[in-house]
Write a protein that holds these residues in place. Structure first.
Motif, PDB file in Angstrom:
ATOM      1  N   LEU A 333      95.595   2.578  59.208  1.00  9.05           N
ATOM      2  CA  LEU A 333      94.953   3.250  60.330  1.00  9.05           C
ATOM      3  C   LEU A 333      95.916   4.224  61.004  1.00  9.05           C
ATOM      4  CD1 LEU A 333      92.992   0.302  62.005  1.00  9.05           C
ATOM      5  CD2 LEU A 333      92.140   2.018  60.391  1.00  9.05           C
ATOM      6  N   ALA A 334      97.169   3.804  61.183  1.00  5.83           N
ATOM      7  CA  ALA A 334      98.170   4.669  61.808  1.00  5.83           C
ATOM      8  C   ALA A 334      98.476   5.882  60.941  1.00  5.83           C
ATOM      9  CB  ALA A 334      99.447   3.874  62.073  1.00  5.83           C
ATOM     10  N   ILE A 335      98.366   5.712  59.621  1.00  2.00           N
ATOM     11  CA  ILE A 335      98.642   6.826  58.710  1.00  2.00           C
ATOM     12  C   ILE A 335      97.504   7.840  58.712  1.00  2.00           C
ATOM     13  CG2 ILE A 335      99.009   7.430  56.273  1.00  2.00           C
ATOM     14  CD1 ILE A 335     100.342   4.697  55.913  1.00  2.00           C
ATOM     15  N   LEU A 336      96.271   7.360  58.770  1.00  2.00           N
ATOM     16  CA  LEU A 336      95.113   8.238  58.627  1.00  2.00           C
ATOM     17  C   LEU A 336      94.611   8.831  59.940  1.00  2.00           C
ATOM     18  CD1 LEU A 336      93.065   6.137  56.017  1.00  2.00           C
ATOM     19  CD2 LEU A 336      94.407   8.208  55.596  1.00  2.00           C
ATOM     20  N   ALA A 337      94.878   8.162  61.064  1.00  2.00           N
ATOM     21  CA  ALA A 337      94.352   8.630  62.349  1.00  2.00           C
ATOM     22  C   ALA A 337      94.748  10.074  62.673  1.00  2.00           C
ATOM     23  CB  ALA A 337      94.782   7.681  63.472  1.00  2.00           C
ATOM     24  N   PRO A 338      96.033  10.457  62.478  1.00  2.00           N
ATOM     25  CA  PRO A 338      96.396  11.853  62.779  1.00  2.00           C
ATOM     26  C   PRO A 338      95.648  12.883  61.940  1.00  2.00           C
ATOM     27  CG  PRO A 338      98.360  10.472  62.608  1.00  2.00           C
ATOM     28  CD  PRO A 338      97.210   9.659  62.102  1.00  2.00           C
ATOM     29  N   ILE A 339      95.214  12.497  60.727  1.00  2.00           N
ATOM     30  CA  ILE A 339      94.476  13.424  59.871  1.00  2.00           C
ATOM     31  C   ILE A 339      93.143  13.789  60.520  1.00  2.00           C
ATOM     32  CG2 ILE A 339      93.337  13.709  57.636  1.00  2.00           C
ATOM     33  CD1 ILE A 339      95.469  11.905  56.425  1.00  2.00           C
ATOM     34  N   ASN A 383      80.597  21.051  57.757  1.00  2.00           N
ATOM     35  CA  ASN A 383      82.005  20.839  57.427  1.00  2.00           C
ATOM     36  C   ASN A 383      82.395  19.377  57.581  1.00  2.00           C
ATOM     37  OD1 ASN A 383      82.587  23.488  56.756  1.00  2.00           O
ATOM     38  ND2 ASN A 383      83.184  24.063  58.837  1.00  2.00           N
ATOM     39  N   GLY A 384      81.801  18.699  58.581  1.00  2.00           N
ATOM     40  CA  GLY A 384      82.099  17.283  58.772  1.00  2.00           C
ATOM     41  C   GLY A 384      81.694  16.454  57.569  1.00  2.00           C
ATOM     42  N   VAL A 385      80.500  16.728  57.045  1.00  2.00           N
ATOM     43  CA  VAL A 385      80.030  15.995  55.859  1.00  2.00           C
ATOM     44  C   VAL A 385      80.917  16.311  54.655  1.00  2.00           C
ATOM     45  CG1 VAL A 385      78.133  15.756  54.226  1.00  2.00           C
ATOM     46  CG2 VAL A 385      77.658  15.836  56.686  1.00  2.00           C
ATOM     47  N   GLY A 386      81.261  17.595  54.499  1.00  2.00           N
ATOM     48  CA  GLY A 386      82.100  17.974  53.365  1.00  2.00           C
ATOM     49  C   GLY A 386      83.457  17.296  53.389  1.00  2.00           C
ATOM     50  N   PHE A 387      84.110  17.328  54.540  1.00  2.00           N
ATOM     51  CA  PHE A 387      85.433  16.704  54.634  1.00  2.00           C
ATOM     52  C   PHE A 387      85.342  15.185  54.693  1.00  2.00           C
ATOM     53  CE2 PHE A 387      86.578  21.005  56.077  1.00  2.00           C
ATOM     54  CZ  PHE A 387      87.646  21.240  55.212  1.00  2.00           C
ATOM     55  N   ALA A 388      84.189  14.643  55.123  1.00  2.00           N
ATOM     56  CA  ALA A 388      83.996  13.189  55.088  1.00  2.00           C
ATOM     57  C   ALA A 388      84.036  12.686  53.653  1.00  2.00           C
ATOM     58  CB  ALA A 388      82.666  12.830  55.745  1.00  2.00           C
ATOM     59  N   VAL A 389      83.384  13.431  52.762  1.00  2.00           N
ATOM     60  CA  VAL A 389      83.384  13.045  51.349  1.00  2.00           C
ATOM     61  C   VAL A 389      84.796  13.129  50.764  1.00  2.00           C
ATOM     62  CG1 VAL A 389      82.536  13.657  49.050  1.00  2.00           C
ATOM     63  CG2 VAL A 389      80.984  13.747  51.037  1.00  2.00           C
ATOM     64  N   ILE A 390      85.492  14.241  51.063  1.00  2.00           N
ATOM     65  CA  ILE A 390      86.827  14.444  50.504  1.00  2.00           C
ATOM     66  C   ILE A 390      87.800  13.387  51.006  1.00  2.00           C
ATOM     67  CG2 ILE A 390      88.798  16.019  50.401  1.00  2.00           C
ATOM     68  CD1 ILE A 390      86.770  18.331  50.629  1.00  2.00           C
ATOM     69  N   THR A 391      87.884  13.239  52.348  1.00  2.00           N
ATOM     70  CA  THR A 391      88.850  12.287  52.917  1.00  2.00           C
ATOM     71  C   THR A 391      88.458  10.846  52.606  1.00  2.00           C
ATOM     72  OG1 THR A 391      87.670  12.390  55.041  1.00  2.00           O
ATOM     73  CG2 THR A 391      89.582  13.814  54.778  1.00  2.00           C
ATOM     74  N   GLY A 392      87.160  10.585  52.540  1.00  2.00           N
ATOM     75  CA  GLY A 392      86.721   9.224  52.221  1.00  2.00           C
ATOM     76  C   GLY A 392      87.150   8.812  50.824  1.00  2.00           C
ATOM     77  N   ILE A 393      86.982   9.701  49.853  1.00  2.00           N
ATOM     78  CA  ILE A 393      87.381   9.392  48.469  1.00  2.00           C
ATOM     79  C   ILE A 393      88.896   9.216  48.379  1.00  2.00           C
ATOM     80  CG2 ILE A 393      87.519  10.336  46.135  1.00  2.00           C
ATOM     81  CD1 ILE A 393      84.789  11.667  46.654  1.00  2.00           C
ATOM     82  N   VAL A 394      89.635  10.146  49.017  1.00  2.00           N
ATOM     83  CA  VAL A 394      91.100  10.059  48.963  1.00  2.00           C
ATOM     84  C   VAL A 394      91.593   8.767  49.610  1.00  2.00           C
ATOM     85  CG1 VAL A 394      93.255  11.094  49.796  1.00  2.00           C
ATOM     86  CG2 VAL A 394      91.421  12.560  48.909  1.00  2.00           C
ATOM     87  N   ALA A 395      91.052   8.412  50.779  1.00  2.00           N
ATOM     88  CA  ALA A 395      91.484   7.201  51.481  1.00  2.00           C
ATOM     89  C   ALA A 395      91.137   5.944  50.683  1.00  2.00           C
ATOM     90  CB  ALA A 395      90.834   7.145  52.863  1.00  2.00           C
ATOM     91  N   ALA A 396      89.953   5.922  50.085  1.00  2.00           N
ATOM     92  CA  ALA A 396      89.532   4.750  49.308  1.00  2.00           C
ATOM     93  C   ALA A 396      90.443   4.543  48.108  1.00  2.00           C
ATOM     94  CB  ALA A 396      88.080   4.921  48.869  1.00  2.00           C
ATOM     95  N   ILE A 397      90.806   5.636  47.426  1.00  2.00           N
ATOM     96  CA  ILE A 397      91.688   5.523  46.259  1.00  2.00           C
ATOM     97  C   ILE A 397      93.113   5.192  46.689  1.00  2.00           C
ATOM     98  CG2 ILE A 397      92.720   6.824  44.351  1.00  2.00           C
ATOM     99  CD1 ILE A 397      90.114   8.427  44.182  1.00  2.00           C
ATOM    100  N   TRP A 398      93.564   5.857  47.756  1.00  2.00           N
ATOM    101  CA  TRP A 398      94.950   5.689  48.216  1.00  2.00           C
ATOM    102  C   TRP A 398      95.227   4.245  48.635  1.00  2.00           C
ATOM    103  CZ3 TRP A 398      97.270   9.182  52.659  1.00  2.00           C
ATOM    104  CH2 TRP A 398      98.649   8.931  52.769  1.00  2.00           C
ATOM    105  N   PHE A 399      94.319   3.662  49.431  1.00  2.00           N
ATOM    106  CA  PHE A 399      94.552   2.329  49.976  1.00  2.00           C
ATOM    107  C   PHE A 399      93.702   1.249  49.307  1.00  2.00           C
ATOM    108  CE2 PHE A 399      95.705   5.298  53.371  1.00  2.00           C
ATOM    109  CZ  PHE A 399      96.996   4.866  53.670  1.00  2.00           C
ATOM    110  N   GLY A 400      92.944   1.634  48.284  1.00  2.00           N
ATOM    111  CA  GLY A 400      92.152   0.658  47.541  1.00  2.00           C
ATOM    112  C   GLY A 400      91.107  -0.024  48.385  1.00  2.00           C
ATOM    113  N   SER A 401      90.507   0.717  49.323  1.00  2.00           N
ATOM    114  CA  SER A 401      89.520   0.116  50.225  1.00  2.00           C
ATOM    115  C   SER A 401      88.363   1.077  50.422  1.00  2.00           C
ATOM    116  CB  SER A 401      90.161  -0.221  51.573  1.00  2.00           C
ATOM    117  OG  SER A 401      89.175  -0.619  52.508  1.00  2.00           O
ATOM    118  N   SER A 402      87.206   0.725  49.875  1.00  2.00           N
ATOM    119  CA  SER A 402      86.033   1.581  50.051  1.00  2.00           C
ATOM    120  C   SER A 402      85.579   1.583  51.505  1.00  2.00           C
ATOM    121  CB  SER A 402      84.892   1.103  49.150  1.00  2.00           C
ATOM    122  OG  SER A 402      84.559  -0.249  49.446  1.00  2.00           O
ATOM    123  N   GLY A 403      85.769   0.454  52.180  1.00  2.00           N
ATOM    124  CA  GLY A 403      85.402   0.377  53.591  1.00  2.00           C
ATOM    125  C   GLY A 403      86.193   1.364  54.434  1.00  2.00           C
ATOM    126  N   LEU A 404      87.488   1.490  54.139  1.00  2.00           N
ATOM    127  CA  LEU A 404      88.330   2.440  54.876  1.00  2.00           C
ATOM    128  C   LEU A 404      87.877   3.877  54.607  1.00  2.00           C
ATOM    129  CD1 LEU A 404      90.761   2.524  56.769  1.00  2.00           C
ATOM    130  CD2 LEU A 404      92.237   2.713  54.762  1.00  2.00           C
TER     131      LEU A 404
END
Length: 468
Positions: A333-339, A383-404
């Motif tokens: 959470l601390a890593i992703l919040a600033p993004i 733009n929110g939907v577009g970046f939601a998809v991008i950041t959501g996929i990256v975060a899920a892969i990075w931290f192994g959590s689909s919920g995140l």
């Protein structure tokens, strides 16, 4: 032989500007040496045919102590119009070093708008001393311009105008223009005024020259031309020039008497200054800051808005502190919040820039506010939907959590929509309270997007991931 003919060939052949458009360094060095040696032949050869803009750039490139010495050495050969081309701080330093006689002699042959521009920032006592060295007619013309408010059309106008009565003929007018020595060097149209000097209308030069000599001027008058009041704000006048593609406009006083003229070269300067001020203020920099300003003055002018930004940053930090327990449980959470907050800040800045510029140019009003706001909200959603998809996929892969990934995606949508709203509403609110939105919007918009971004992301994470 002339001074130029006596000058060495390397001076005459040297370019004034380099390939990047800056004043040539070699030329500056030659002038500096000539000033040191009081070499008038070289100085006159260099500046004899130099445009005032190039001469102004040359002055800025010289050392501070060399500038007034160059002017004093050249005497009447120095074109004081060049002082309108330098930074305000440099001009003030130069004028402080010159005698009142030198300044008076320099401004005597200038158009009144240029002379007023040079004198307006001088200390009142120094200004009056210079005016006292001029003839009564010259002093009255300059004092008239100086008496108008600083940002008014009257302060920028040129009082030298070509005005004729309506009962003159075309032939009489042409003879007058040919034989009178005190008409302006450049003019675009002739103004028509009655015996009490009340403005009647204008006559275009092309129409004057194509009309037979016996025709009365009254038959050529265009009465519907745009006129400017001397007390009118100069930026409003500039917008009028842009809107109606004007080249010149007569200036009248409250009684309708013709007192001067504004020309397109003055208006271009106004537009450039306004754009320069907007760019600086959007970055939290004082509009009067210039490259030549000393370090202490710059630091002082920037400190206030940096301090405001610091205070608002503590507000964003306070929001994060509300989720201290959740942050300790999940470091991601601390890593992703600033993004999330950063993306919202950038999106809000884009919207804010468009809104502030539209307010400054009076393109945004009650008639199109709803459409503009709706457009920006839709852009924020897309733009929110577009970046939601991008950041959501990256975060899920990075931290192994689909919920995140889902959490940061939802937060991204909320933040970018909020950023769009803040980018429109904050400048509008500041403008409503007569606070310049270009100066203050950035700090408040950034604060809103940081608070919303952190709160949305950490709040959604707390509920979705069960971190409470």
């Amino acid at each position: 032989m002339t001074e130029a003919e006596n000058a060495p060939d390397d001076i005459l052949d040297r370019p004034i500007r380099d390939e990047d458009g800056a004043i040539d360094a070699g030329l500056v060095e030659q002038v500096s040496q000539a000033v040191l040696l009081s070499d008038l032949t070289t100085l006159r050869a260099i500046v004899a045919d130099m445009h005032e803009a190039d001469l102004g750039a040359l002055l800025e490139a010289l050392d501070a102590d060399e500038r007034p010495r160059l002017i004093s050495l050249l005497g009447t050969d120095f074109d004081f119009t060049a002082l309108t081309e330098v930074d305000d701080s440099i001009r003030e330093e130069i004028l402080e070093e010159l005698s009142a006689e030198t300044v008076a002699e320099g401004v005597r042959d200038l158009d009144t708008d240029d002379a007023v521009y040079i004198l307006e920032d001088m200390e009142e006592a120094d200004k009056q001393e210079v005016l006292g060295k001029l003839s009564p007619a010259e002093r009255i013309a300059l004092q008239q311009g100086l008496d108008y408010p600083e940002e008014s059309a009257g302060r920028r106008m040129q009082s030298e105008v070509v005005a004729v009565p309506p009962f003159w003929t075309v032939g009489h007018t042409i003879d007058y223009l040919r034989d009178t020595a005190d008409v302006p060097d450049r003019f675009f149209e002739i103004f028509v005024a009655d015996p009490a000097h009340h403005f009647v209308g204008t006559v275009r030069l092309d129409r004057l020259l194509r009309t037979k000599r016996p025709v009365p001027i009254s038959e050529l008058v265009e009465e519907d031309r745009r006129v400017v009041k001397a007390t009118e704000d100069i930026e409003d006048v500039a917008r009028m020039f842009q809107r109606y593609n004007l080249v010149a406009a007569p200036v009248i006083d409250d009684a309708g008497r013709l007192v001067g003229v504004l020309t397109i070269d003055d208006i271009v300067d106004v537009i450039e200054e306004a754009a320069d001020d907007d760019v600086k203020q959007l970055g939290g920099v004082h509009a009067d800051e210039e490259l030549s300003d000393p370090v202490p003055a710059i630091a002082k002018s920037r400190f206030s808005w940096l301090f405001v930004n610091l205070v608002t940053s503590f507000l964003a930090a306070a929001v994060m502190s509300l989720f201290e327990e959740q942050l300790s449980k999940l470091v991601a959470l601390a890593i992703l919040a600033p993004i999330v907050a950063s993306q919202g800040g950038n999106a809000a800045t884009q919207t804010m820039t468009v809104a502030v510029r539209a307010l400054a140019t009076q393109e945004l009003g009650a008639w199109n506010l709803r459409r503009f706001f709706t457009r920006e909200m839709i852009v924020g959603l897309i733009n929110g939907v577009g970046f939601a998809v991008i950041t959501g996929i990256v975060a899920a892969i990075w931290f192994g959590s689909s919920g995140l990934g889902i959490v940061i995606g939802i937060a991204m949508i909320v933040t970018l929509i909020s950023a769009a709203a803040a980018g429109v509403l904050i400048p509008l609110a500041l403008d409503r309270f007569d606070v310049d939105p270009a100066i203050a919007s950035g700090t408040f918009v950034t604060t809103v997007t940081d608070v919303v971004g952190f709160f949305a992301f950490l709040g959604i994470a707390t509920l979705w991931l069960g971190l409470a």
